[in-house]
Design a protein around this motif. Sequence first.
Motif, short mmCIF file in Angstrom:
data_model
loop_
_atom_site.label_atom_id
_atom_site.label_comp_id
_atom_site.label_asym_id
_atom_site.label_seq_id
_atom_site.Cartn_x
_atom_site.Cartn_y
_atom_site.Cartn_z
N TYR A 23 -49.02 30.54 70.91
CA TYR A 23 -50.42 30.35 70.87
C TYR A 23 -51.27 31.84 70.69
N ALA A 24 -52.28 31.69 69.79
CA ALA A 24 -52.97 33.04 69.53
C ALA A 24 -54.39 32.63 69.04
N VAL A 25 -55.28 33.40 69.57
CA VAL A 25 -56.65 33.41 69.19
C VAL A 25 -57.46 34.82 69.51
N ASP A 26 -58.26 35.10 68.35
CA ASP A 26 -59.24 36.25 68.44
C ASP A 26 -60.30 36.16 69.29
N LEU A 27 -60.83 36.91 70.14
CA LEU A 27 -62.12 36.59 70.89
C LEU A 27 -63.24 37.69 70.23
N ILE A 28 -64.44 37.16 70.19
CA ILE A 28 -65.26 37.51 69.07
C ILE A 28 -65.88 38.89 69.78
N GLU A 29 -66.52 38.59 70.82
CA GLU A 29 -67.57 39.57 71.51
C GLU A 29 -66.61 40.94 71.77
N THR A 30 -65.40 40.68 72.32
CA THR A 30 -64.52 41.77 72.84
C THR A 30 -63.69 42.27 71.86
N LYS A 31 -63.37 41.58 70.53
CA LYS A 31 -62.51 42.18 69.56
C LYS A 31 -61.24 42.25 70.06
N VAL A 32 -60.80 41.14 71.07
CA VAL A 32 -59.42 41.34 71.68
C VAL A 32 -58.81 40.01 70.86
N LYS A 33 -57.24 40.20 70.47
CA LYS A 33 -56.49 39.11 70.12
C LYS A 33 -55.67 38.82 71.50
N ALA A 34 -55.63 37.51 71.56
CA ALA A 34 -54.69 37.15 72.83
C ALA A 34 -53.56 36.28 72.24
N GLU A 35 -52.36 36.52 72.68
CA GLU A 35 -51.31 35.75 72.40
C GLU A 35 -50.61 35.16 73.42
N LEU A 36 -50.07 33.91 73.47
CA LEU A 36 -49.14 33.36 74.76
C LEU A 36 -47.99 32.87 74.08
N THR A 37 -46.85 32.82 75.00
CA THR A 37 -45.67 32.25 75.08
C THR A 37 -45.13 32.19 76.48
N ALA A 38 -43.91 31.34 76.54
CA ALA A 38 -43.41 31.13 77.97
C ALA A 38 -41.84 31.13 77.92
N THR A 39 -41.19 31.36 78.94
CA THR A 39 -40.01 31.04 79.39
C THR A 39 -40.18 30.01 80.27
N ASP A 40 -39.06 29.40 80.90
CA ASP A 40 -39.21 28.25 81.83
C ASP A 40 -39.90 28.45 82.96
N ARG A 41 -39.90 29.73 83.52
CA ARG A 41 -40.68 30.03 84.84
C ARG A 41 -41.56 31.18 84.69
N SER A 50 -63.16 24.54 82.13
CA SER A 50 -62.90 23.19 81.67
C SER A 50 -61.57 23.02 81.13
N ASP A 51 -61.05 21.83 81.06
CA ASP A 51 -60.06 21.52 80.11
C ASP A 51 -60.21 21.95 78.87
N TYR A 52 -59.06 22.52 78.19
CA TYR A 52 -59.22 22.92 76.64
C TYR A 52 -59.49 21.51 75.77
N HIS A 53 -60.55 22.15 74.84
CA HIS A 53 -60.95 20.84 73.98
C HIS A 53 -61.27 21.86 72.67
N HIS A 54 -60.73 21.27 71.87
CA HIS A 54 -60.70 22.31 70.45
C HIS A 54 -62.15 22.54 70.07
N TYR A 55 -63.21 21.39 70.07
CA TYR A 55 -64.31 21.66 69.55
C TYR A 55 -65.35 22.76 70.49
N LEU A 56 -64.85 22.98 71.90
CA LEU A 56 -65.35 24.01 72.43
C LEU A 56 -64.91 25.41 72.24
N ASN A 57 -65.71 26.19 72.25
CA ASN A 57 -65.43 27.70 71.59
C ASN A 57 -65.65 28.83 72.40
N GLN A 58 -66.05 28.37 73.82
CA GLN A 58 -66.15 29.20 74.95
C GLN A 58 -65.02 29.30 75.72
N LEU A 59 -64.53 30.52 75.94
CA LEU A 59 -62.94 30.73 76.71
C LEU A 59 -63.50 31.15 78.19
N SER A 60 -62.87 30.56 79.21
CA SER A 60 -63.08 31.06 80.57
C SER A 60 -61.98 31.85 80.96
#
Length: 841
Positions: free
Chosen positions: A142-160, A87-97
């Motif tokens: 953007y960054a978030v830690d993933l609980i079950e897998t203990k992975v930290k994910a970080e995002l950024t971007a250029t134009d393309r 689904s679209d991102y909603h802050h109240y949802l905590n499950q990540l696909s």
Amino acid sequence: MFKLSIVAAAIALSVGLVGCNNDNSTQPSTDKNDNLPTLAVLNYVDPLIGTDGLGNVNPSPVTPEGMIQPSPDNWNPTNWEGKGSPSDYHHYLNQLSGFSTTHISGAGKGDLNDFAFLPYTGFHSTAVTMDKQTEISKVGYYAVDLIETKVKAELTATDRVAFQRYSFPAGVDRKVKIDLQHELLEQYGNHSRSIYYKKVADNAIAGARTSNEWGQWQTVYFYAEFSEPFSGHMAYVEGKQTAATEVGLADYQGYGDKRDRVRDVVTHLNFGDGDQPITVKIAISGTSIDGAMANLQADDNGYDFDEVVADNQQQWAKVLNKFTIKGGTQADKTMFYTSLYRTYVAPFVYQDVDGKYRGMDGKVHQADADFTNYSVYSMWDTFRAAHPLKTIIDKERAIEYAHDLMNKFKTGGVLPKWELHSDYTGEMVGYPAVSVIADVMVKYPDAFTQQDFELALKAADVSANFDLAITQDWVPYKDAWNGDKRFTVMTRHGEYAEQYGYVPADAKKKPQDGGVAQDKYDELVNESVSYGLENAYYDWCIAQIAKLAGDDAQYQRYMARSQAYKPYFDYNVSEYGKYGATGFMRPKNHDGSWVNNYPSCAIDGQGDPITPLPEGCDINDATSFDIFWPYRAEHRGQDFTEGNTWQWTWFAPHDIAGLKQTMGGDAGFLQNLDALFTASDKADTSQGDMTGYIGQFIMGNEPDHHVPYLYNWTAEPWKTQEYVDQAMKEFFHPTKAGLIGNEDVGQMSAWYIMGALGFYQVTPGAPIYTIGRPLFDEVKFDIDGGQFTITAENNSPDNIYIASVTINGKPLGNNYTFAHSDIMAGGELHFVMTNKKPVIK
């Protein structure tokens, strides 16, 4: 050039708040290169505003007008009849696909969301829990830690190019899943028609996805490279494991391609144990995998994630520092700069680094050196404030939009209503592109040639009328799930308006059923009042283009059509006096008879609904409808679009004098405005798009956005100041649920910006603004090599009324208006505020 590290950028952001209540330009630069803009302004942007509630925005660390928009997508277990789906991102949802690469900002529902990447460990490759306490969302990062897998994910971007960095716990294999199907909100018809996947090298993969929902044959290509080679590669096709490293059709042709194709591909990559993060660079293209590869190869950042964050933030600082502000609260500034940020998310650049882009005809074209192809034009929303705002603060971009829309006509044959990745969606009402084009052209006629005016007129004329010859071979738009979108890309509403003087409510009915439908294409000649009113305004816009083109015949034709709003108004004081009104816009049949929408058994003598309903009284039985109840709301397919007549009665912005006359003159106009803002907000049989009530004025949806400013055309203009102030205070908050309606690709944000600045354009296509209630003591913004200044003397939260106002030292015109040309370098709009209700002289 020196570039900030992520650490230095974070320090800059943390100290940037010092003194930010003053003009931002006075802050010391946090960068060693004084040519780079200060980052202090970024403290006032919160990408999480509106991610809950109704905003439908996402926290993508996109660049200004960036083509790729990486962002987290949730997993909602209640979707798809309880089976769950992305689904679209909603802050109240905590499950990540997963973290997908394409998004729409703030539309009514999601689309795009192509190619979801999910880092994982062990065998936990399904939805994972996001640790919301660790979630960081700021400009460019953007960054978030993933609980079950203990992975930290970080995002950024250029134009393309999207950058995703995954930090894994020690002693485990580092794994990444790529879901190429990733069907967002599948229950709404978002299906993958064809998927292609290829392992290109030991650290590179590529693929393509063709899907449908708003866009019927939306195709995106990607190419991704990883910072390390993967030692394990496992693919699943339609749920079955395969050893193949290339699957699907690389040259899928779309509708009519009868070859076997793949619709579900999931790939798992294993990078083995290691102490370094895995960084993946993902580039997309609308033309080909080669285009995506070229876009990635043009990036010179290597795998330096922090450098990309710094560049991204510098780009945003350059955009946002166009404005400097004094006064207001921290919350006011946060709403203002976050809103400005949102207006630069789209339209975005949609062509490759070599200038190739996909046209509206589905073919690949080569752009001229001075042309840019843009995408995601939500024009039914954005023609009202977002596009007019760009004509003020980003003249060159606004001119580019006009040329781009005309080019979309050249490649596709029709102007789009709601363009998505070079695809016609047919979404929403009328032909709003003509408003966007007309507004730019009347403000900057010297930027266009006679040939441009003539092309714009041709594009508008074709798009405002029905011509089956244009769309009859558009076979890709036939679809068993969503129907034939040719029905909505071009409709007969304009033809009927020209024939009858309005769009009859029974145009969609067959003659044997009492209607005048000619063929299957009239099945969607519905929402007669909304189409009729909006098309009358669009026809007025076409007349303005015709005037620029010097075509008097077309000018006269479309000016006549622009009067088609009048027959809808039912002036009946004796009937509607119980609602405080002289009348309402309501549907009527081809024979002139009015259409009812409610049974009288459900309404008392004062016009209020009876609760409970009397036995045998059915408000959904159309055969029992014997009255017109103004509170009856409709979503689509009937006579109103996403609202009721309280809201739609006011849509004649091009002819306010004529609307006044239709309502019974100045007194009737004022009476009806008062009735709107004081009507019951609880009597409505509402639907989801109607939110943010002041009486029956709706802030949360677009048709009413100009209405508070109409009090400037009455003897009580101070009510504009009251209601604009109320709307800004009640419906816009710097919180996760802080938007009262869909953000709608910049429109809701643009309305707030214009409200905060203290002026608004009621009629795009007429280069005139009227005043509201300025929020800040002083605002300066860049224009034509200088700055325009807005000052509000004696301003405070209580002093919401305007005692006097001048533009460049001169009084305003009738209805408290001034011209677009008055907004000039060195110019000033000066207000004197008070807590009393004066009548401006």
